[in-house]
Every structure is written in structure tokens, then in C-alpha cells.
Design an enzyme around this catalytic site. Structure first.
Site, PDB file in Angstrom:
ATOM      1  N   ASP A 196       5.786  14.041  -8.053  1.00 27.49           N
ATOM      2  CA  ASP A 196       5.436  14.503  -6.268  1.00 27.49           C
ATOM      3  C   ASP A 196       6.007  14.953  -5.892  1.00 27.49           C
ATOM      4  O   ASP A 196       5.864  16.513  -5.436  1.00 27.49           O
ATOM      5  CB  ASP A 196       4.821  12.751  -5.524  1.00 27.49           C
ATOM      6  CG  ASP A 196       4.227  13.490  -4.446  1.00 27.49           C
ATOM      7  OD1 ASP A 196       2.575  13.693  -4.081  1.00 27.49           O
ATOM      8  OD2 ASP A 196       5.510  13.125  -3.957  1.00 27.49           O
ATOM      9  N   GLY A 226       0.833  -2.052   0.341  1.00 25.32           N
ATOM     10  CA  GLY A 226      -0.126  -0.002   0.042  1.00 25.32           C
ATOM     11  C   GLY A 226       0.418   1.103   0.114  1.00 25.32           C
ATOM     12  O   GLY A 226       0.298   2.591   0.385  1.00 25.32           O
ATOM     13  N   LYS A 246       6.068  18.993  -4.715  1.00 25.82           N
ATOM     14  CA  LYS A 246       6.547  19.430  -3.089  1.00 25.82           C
ATOM     15  C   LYS A 246       8.071  20.627  -3.566  1.00 25.82           C
ATOM     16  O   LYS A 246       7.847  21.587  -2.306  1.00 25.82           O
ATOM     17  CB  LYS A 246       6.840  17.963  -1.962  1.00 25.82           C
ATOM     18  CG  LYS A 246       5.937  17.200  -2.195  1.00 25.82           C
ATOM     19  CD  LYS A 246       6.123  16.139  -1.618  1.00 25.82           C
ATOM     20  CE  LYS A 246       4.622  15.634  -1.260  1.00 25.82           C
ATOM     21  NZ  LYS A 246       5.188  14.126  -1.222  1.00 25.82           N
ATOM     22  N   GLY A 274       0.338   8.351   4.823  1.00 20.60           N
ATOM     23  CA  GLY A 274       0.007   7.943   5.030  1.00 20.60           C
ATOM     24  C   GLY A 274      -1.973   8.189   5.454  1.00 20.60           C
ATOM     25  O   GLY A 274      -1.799   9.848   5.789  1.00 20.60           O
ATOM     26  N   GLU A 304       0.315   4.006  -5.570  1.00 16.98           N
ATOM     27  CA  GLU A 304      -0.362   3.352  -6.220  1.00 16.98           C
ATOM     28  C   GLU A 304      -0.177   2.679  -6.833  1.00 16.98           C
ATOM     29  O   GLU A 304       0.886   1.722  -7.348  1.00 16.98           O
ATOM     30  CB  GLU A 304      -0.732   4.103  -7.040  1.00 16.98           C
ATOM     31  CG  GLU A 304      -1.147   5.816  -6.132  1.00 16.98           C
ATOM     32  CD  GLU A 304      -1.899   5.844  -5.250  1.00 16.98           C
ATOM     33  OE1 GLU A 304      -3.152   4.454  -5.460  1.00 16.98           O
ATOM     34  OE2 GLU A 304      -2.612   6.589  -4.161  1.00 16.98           O
TER      35      GLU A 304
END
Length: 433
Positions: free
Chosen positions: A205, A191, A209, A306, A194
Site C-alpha cells: 500500500d 478496524g 503511494k 477512514g 483488514e
């Protein structure tokens, strides 16, 4: 403009009810009394906007709070929490909320990297807060320290592991001698990644940031398109093994730097010396290393993703925004006063480690050294090893001194056509030394 109701409560609208949204709703509903004491006013969950009312959800979510009419919801809210992700309709809903006088808390790094400036301006014009601690590095408090705690200092560099998925993948490759595809599948099974890991492994990603961090650190608007981006898809198990031989570990880094010439932001895999604090950051953890003129080096470490960790950062912003509403105050807004020059990627200063396959004969090293000299790139170390799998050839590992990215890249291109060079097998930057 929404205001506190007669009982002094603040109305909170939640946009999105996924993993993070569910955790935020749980905290708001189950810790209402504690939050009231911290804020100085009660936080009422006005409603939760979702795409479908039929989706099965956690039992903690009361069905009567769900709505598909997000626009009507934000118009009644004092504070809007956006955890739906994506660009649209999130951008339009946040803009709508700000214009109706609601403070906004968001975890949407992609949106801020693309549309942050216009949203900051809207928030400033309507005198409301736009907060986004959860947009970078999950539970790690990094936005507020840069924006507020270090506001009186001059930050020179931000070096960070800001994507937990790629850190887990590279860590597994290092610990268990896995290839990239196997490590990615393992991350998906647990998990951490993706089903489509493109945004992570291609570096997108982390680049979003980096744009946010650079904008904050250097008081200059840095957009996503200003960040040079390279992912980890070309990193091999052999690269990882050679990194260990040279006393390094490979990490995907977001690097934001201020030099006398201007500001540069980039994302790429890099060799980090084992002596550097970032080298020991394993699994799916994040860490951000900040260097400031007066504070010196600072490191922020913790869970980078998370539901619960991200919800922690969201709730920190929510409580602060609520306190500001109670006191009639505002938090720190965008700071773009410095307006420093944005440097092209070729002007960034870095070091390279190049692994070459070359003919194992006299004069080869001299030819290669001549190419480096012509590009004004200084060699720091050279390591040679015989290629047992290819008789007559050798591995040559060359580490450079710090040079401009354009000069280093030009050196690599000039080495490729040399008759003595069989293959440029790997090129990795060295950071943190």
C-alpha cells in the site's frame, strides 16, 4: 460529452458505496445547498453504482439511486467519483468516463500506481480533470501542494508515513512492548487493519503511494515496479527495544529522493531519530515531510484513513472539478516533463544500524571493521553489550555513515560467514537524521 442541464446542475455518478462511498454520498445529499454556493452550480447525484442491490446499506443512501449498470451511469455524468477500489473494473470504468468527457475523482492508489500514465493521457486528450487527492494520506492535503503550490520549486525529498495500519502497529509495539502479531490483531480488532493485512504489513500500500508522490514531486513517471519495497513483517519487539536505546523509533517510511544521478523511490521500516518530527506521529495518523530547495522543510500531518477523512479529500477534488466545469477550465494534469533517470535500489543513499551477536573476545571488532573497510562503508558508532542469555557472546550494534545501499547490503552479506559472527540479528536503515 455530458454538459450542465438546463437548471445549471452538474450530474455526479458515484462508483462504489462502501465506507468512503457512503460518506461521500451523505455529504452530497445532506449539504447540497452549501455545495451549490461553493461550486456555483448544483451537484445532483445521478446514481450510485454497486455490485449488488441486495446488500444492506446505511439509511442515508436512497435505494432509488442504486444501480448495477455502472457503464450507463458514467455515460450520463459530468463528474465520476470512483471509490470502489481494485484494478478492474475501476480502470475500465474510469477510462470509459474520461472518453465520454466526464471529469474523474478517484481514491484508488493501486490503480494510479499501475495505470496512471495511460489514464492521465486519456484525461489530457479529452480535456477533462483526473484528480486523486484521496489516493495518498487520506484527509491530508498533499497531492495539491506538491502538484500546484510547489510547482515553481525543486523538491529534493519526500519522506512519509503513509500507511496508518503499520504506523498503529509499530506505535503499539513501541508503547506497550507488544510483538508484531499481537499488535496486528489489536489493529484488526479496532478496524485499522483488514482481515488480510498483507497489503499493509508487506508495504505494498505504501509503495503505491510512493510511486504517486515520486511522480508528482520529480515530474517523472515512477511506476509501482520502480519502488523498492520491504514491509514490517521482520520487525521484532527486540528491534523496537534496541531502537529506543539508541534514541530512535521504528516507522514504515515511503522515501522519494532526487539526486544529481536521478530519482529513487523506496519503502521500508527505518529508525527515525526522536528529534525528527515524524518520530512523534502515533496511532493510525499519517505525516509527509517534504524538502524543497526554496521552501525548505514542510510537514503535512493528519488522519490517513477512514471513511470521513478520505471522503473529505474526495469532496475537495469534487468541488474543484465542479468549479472547473462551471468555468470551462481544467486543473493541473500530469507533469512528466523532467523525465529523470530512475535509479536502481542499490544506488539509493542511506545508513544502516546492524545488531550482531558476536564472540566476546579480542580481535573481533578489528575483523568486523576490516569487512566494513573493504566495502568502503564508514562506521559512525559501535555499541557493545554482554549477552546474558548466551555466555561468551556479546551484542554489537554498529551504525554507519551514509553509503550506497548496495555497499551496505554487501557488507551485511560479508559479515554473515565470519567465524566471529554468531548471527546478524537485525538490519535497519536510519532515516531523517
Amino acid at each position: 460529452m455530458p454538459t450542465q442541464d438546463q437548471q445549471g446542475a452538474l450530474q455526479v455518478a458515484l462508483l462504489g458505496c462502501g465506507v468512503v462511498g457512503t460518506q461521500v454520498a451523505r455529504i452530497l445529499l445532506q449539504e447540497k445547498d452549501s455545495l451549490t454556493r461553493r461550486v456555483g452550480a448544483q451537484l445532483n447525484v445521478l446514481g450510485i453504482a454497486v455490485r449488488s442491490l441486495d446488500t444492506e446499506r446505511d439509511a442515508v443512501i436512497p435505494r432509488d439511486l442504486l444501480t448495477t449498470d455502472a457503464h450507463a451511469l458514467v455515460e450520463q455524468a459530468d463528474i465520476v467519483v470512483e471509490v470502489m477500489g481494485g484494478i478492474e473494473p475501476a480502470r475500465e470504468l474510469i477510462d470509459h468516463a474520461l472518453r465520454h468527457g466526464a471529469s474523474v475523482v478517484t481514491a484508488n492508489k493501486a490503480l494510479l500506481a499501475q495505470h496512471g500514465p495511460s489514464l492521465y493521457e486519456t484525461a489530457s486528450h479529452h480535456e477533462v480533470d483526473l484528480s486523486y487527492e484521496a489516493a495518498v494520506a487520506g484527509a491530508i492535503p498533499i497531492i495539491r501542494p506538491i502538484r500546484e503550490s510547489l510547482a515553481g520549486d525543486n523538491i529534493t525529498r519526500v519522506l512519509g508515513i503513509v500507511n496508518g495500519t503499520t504506523n498503529y502497529v509499530l506505535d503499539q509495539m513501541t508503547r506497550h512492548n507488544l510483538d508484531l502479531d499481537t499488535a496486528v490483531r489489536d489493529a484488526q480488532r479496532l478496524g485499522y487493519a483488514e482481515a488480510d493485512p498483507t497489503a499493509d504489513v508487506e508495504g505494498h500500500d505504501a509503495a503505491a503511494k510512493a510511486a504517486i508522490l515520486a511522480s508528482l514531486a520529480f515530474h517523472t513517471r515512477v511506476a509501482l515496479d520502480d519502488v523498492a519495497c520491504e514491509g514490517i513483517t521482520h520487525v521484532t519487539a527486540q528491534d523496537v527495544a534496541w531502537a529506543a536505546r539508541s534514541g530512535h523509533v521504528i516507522k514504515l517510511l515511503a522515501i522519494c529522493e532526487r539526486t544529481p544521478a536521478g530519482v529513487a523511490a523506496r519503502v521500508h521500516p527505518a529508525l527515525v531519530p526522536l528529534s525528527h518530527p515524524l518520530a512523534s506521529v502515533g496511532d493510525a495518523f499519517n505525516a509527509v515531510f517534504v524538502e524543497a530547495e526554496n521552501a525548505g522543510p514542510l510537514m503535512f500531518y493528519g488522519q490517513g484513513a477512514g471513511g470521513a477523512p478520505t471522503a473529505s479529500a474526495v469532496m475537495g477534488d469534487l468541488v474543484t472539478a465542479a468549479r472547473n466545469r462551471v468555468l470551462g477550465a481544467r486543473g493541473a494534469g500530469e507533469s512528466a516533463a523532467a523525465n529523470l533517470t530512475l535509479l536502481p535500489s542499490g544506488e539509493a543513499l542511506t545508513r544502516y544500524q546492524m545488531r550482531l551477536s558476536v564472540l566476546d573476545q579480542r580481535g573481533v571488532l578489528a575483523q568486523i571493521a576490516d569487512v566494513f573497510a573493504k566495502h568502503e562503508v564508514s562506521i559512525e558508532t559501535v555499541t557493545q553489550a554482554v549477552r546474558e542469555d548466551k555466555p561468551g557472546y556479546a551484542y554489537l550494534v554498529v551504525a554507519t555513515h551514509t553509503s550506497r545501499e548496495s555497499a551496505l547490503a554487501g557488507t551485511v552479506e560479508a559479515l554473515k560467514p565470519l567465524a566471529a559472527v554468531d548471527e546478524v540479528m537485525s538490519v535497519l536503515r536510519i532515516e531523517g537524521s
